[in-house]
Write a protein that holds these residues in place. Structure first.
Motif, PDB file in Angstrom:
ATOM      1  N   GLU A  90      51.240 -10.162 -10.301  1.00 47.85           N
ATOM      2  CA  GLU A  90      50.823  -9.944 -11.518  1.00 47.85           C
ATOM      3  C   GLU A  90      50.423  -8.587 -11.659  1.00 47.85           C
ATOM      4  N   LEU A  91      50.370  -7.890 -12.915  1.00 51.35           N
ATOM      5  CA  LEU A  91      50.327  -6.469 -13.287  1.00 51.35           C
ATOM      6  C   LEU A  91      49.383  -6.456 -14.338  1.00 51.35           C
ATOM      7  N   ARG A 143      54.608  -8.324 -20.614  1.00 49.04           N
ATOM      8  CA  ARG A 143      54.672  -8.651 -19.227  1.00 49.04           C
ATOM      9  C   ARG A 143      53.632  -8.334 -18.223  1.00 49.04           C
ATOM     10  N   VAL A 144      52.558  -7.499 -18.988  1.00 49.24           N
ATOM     11  CA  VAL A 144      51.321  -7.094 -18.213  1.00 49.24           C
ATOM     12  C   VAL A 144      50.295  -7.518 -18.825  1.00 49.24           C
ATOM     13  N   GLU A 145      49.095  -7.550 -18.242  1.00 46.26           N
ATOM     14  CA  GLU A 145      47.932  -7.806 -18.808  1.00 46.26           C
ATOM     15  C   GLU A 145      47.327  -6.351 -19.229  1.00 46.26           C
ATOM     16  N   VAL A 146      46.825  -6.271 -20.234  1.00 46.15           N
ATOM     17  CA  VAL A 146      46.120  -4.982 -20.813  1.00 46.15           C
ATOM     18  C   VAL A 146      44.643  -5.064 -20.864  1.00 46.15           C
ATOM     19  N   VAL A 190      46.742  -3.246 -10.310  1.00 47.87           N
ATOM     20  CA  VAL A 190      46.233  -2.539 -11.599  1.00 47.87           C
ATOM     21  C   VAL A 190      46.811  -1.087 -11.511  1.00 47.87           C
ATOM     22  N   ILE A 191      47.627  -0.637 -12.787  1.00 49.19           N
ATOM     23  CA  ILE A 191      48.157   0.624 -12.929  1.00 49.19           C
ATOM     24  C   ILE A 191      47.144   1.359 -13.726  1.00 49.19           C
ATOM     25  N   VAL A 206      57.375  -3.546 -12.952  1.00 48.35           N
ATOM     26  CA  VAL A 206      57.798  -4.759 -13.778  1.00 48.35           C
ATOM     27  C   VAL A 206      59.117  -5.287 -13.302  1.00 48.35           C
ATOM     28  N   GLU A 207      59.841  -4.268 -13.119  1.00 51.09           N
ATOM     29  CA  GLU A 207      61.325  -4.739 -12.502  1.00 51.09           C
ATOM     30  C   GLU A 207      61.268  -5.698 -11.085  1.00 51.09           C
TER      31      GLU A 207
END
Length: 305
Positions: A29-30, A47-50, A3-4, A20-21
């Protein structure tokens, strides 16, 4: 799952790009926590869950940290509250959620200065170190990225450098201190988040390749910009008056002044530079790629090469 938090800020957007890269190769998973998903780069949205909301909100972080293995933690600056509220107050819901959700690893952005004589009276830095203690007490494995001042702070001086050839700070002109590029902070965070073999609690100094004084900065900027640049030392009282004049919270202003005083007394000095996975960004390199276009304009900077 990583998680970011703060994924659209100076450090977070660079970190997000790196993760992501790396995600396809590592199978990670991000998930990001963001107030306004529209601010995310289009290249990463699919490409990420928000999770939409503030990561200072208890309900938001409980949703965001569910099933997470690791979290990147960064507190956004808030000049409208006291430093304790801005750092530890903002972080308390997350610290509870780390434990409740079983998060294993947290990497946070913090400051140099722990165990120095100035640590207890360094304003914003003191508040940041207290935040580290709060996270560490949650039971996670924690690495605080102990950072000095950022090169990017000088972008606030771009107009003055362009118009008058002057940049301003409060440190003695001949006092060397470490500085760092935000790209190096992001790269260090990415390495820790992707390789979670570390345990326990500790800090990781993230430093540029050498200590530099304001006079050194002026010399290097002069060389890289191709025009004279000089340093003006601003008295702390003048800084205080200027910040209060902008309507900032008085406790926040005093914390900024205390931090600046502590740095001038050596808060960031004497830190050992451990070997890094990638070379640290030098100040001249940063000036050429980042400051030069900001001061001269992209076209003029290209023409001057």
């Amino acid at each position: 799952m990583i998680v970011i938090t703060a994924p659209t800020g100076n450090i977070g957007r660079r970190l997000l790009s790196l993760l992501v890269e790396a995600a396809p190769a590592g199978g990670e998973e991000l998930r990001v926590v963001v107030r306004d998903p529209a601010r995310l780069p289009e290249s990463v949205r699919g490409r990420v869950e928000v999770v939409t909301g503030s990561h200072g909100d208890a309900a938001t972080v409980e949703r965001a940290f569910a099933g997470a293995d690791a979290v990147f933690w960064l507190v956004p600056p808030d000049a409208s509250v006291t430093p304790e509220e801005g750092f530890s107050g903002f972080t308390r819901p997350a610290a509870r959620a780390f434990a409740a959700c079983g998060v294993g690893h947290v990497v946070g952005v913090s400051a140099l200065g722990r165990a120095t004589p100035q640590a207890a009276r360094a304003g914003l830095v003191t508040a940041s170190l207290a935040m580290d203690d709060l996270i560490a007490a949650s039971g996670v494995a924690y690495r605080a990225l102990a950072c000095p001042s950022f090169y990017e702070n000088l972008l606030e001086e771009a107009g003055s450098i362009r118009a008058d050839g002057v940049f301003t700070d409060t440190a003695a002109a001949d006092r060397p201190a470490p500085m760092v590029a935000v790209a190096d902070i992001a790269a260090t965070a990415a390495g820790l988040l992707l390789d979670r073999s570390w345990t326990g609690v500790g800090s990781v100094p993230v430093l540029g390749p050498q200590d530099l004084s304001p006079d050194d900065l002026a010399r290097i900027m002069t060389e890289e910009l191709g025009r004279p640049v000089r340093y003006r030392r601003q008295p702390l009282g003048e800084l205080r008056s200027a910040l209060l004049g902008h309507g900032l919270d008085e406790a926040f202003v005093e914390a900024v002044v205390a931090m600046k005083r502590a740095k001038d007394e050596g808060l960031d000095a004497g830190v050992h530079r451990a070997p890094q996975a990638a070379p640290a960004t030098g100040f001249a390199q940063w000036c050429a790629h980042t400051l030069r276009p900001a001061v001269l304009g992209t076209r003029e900077a290209a023409d001057a090469r």
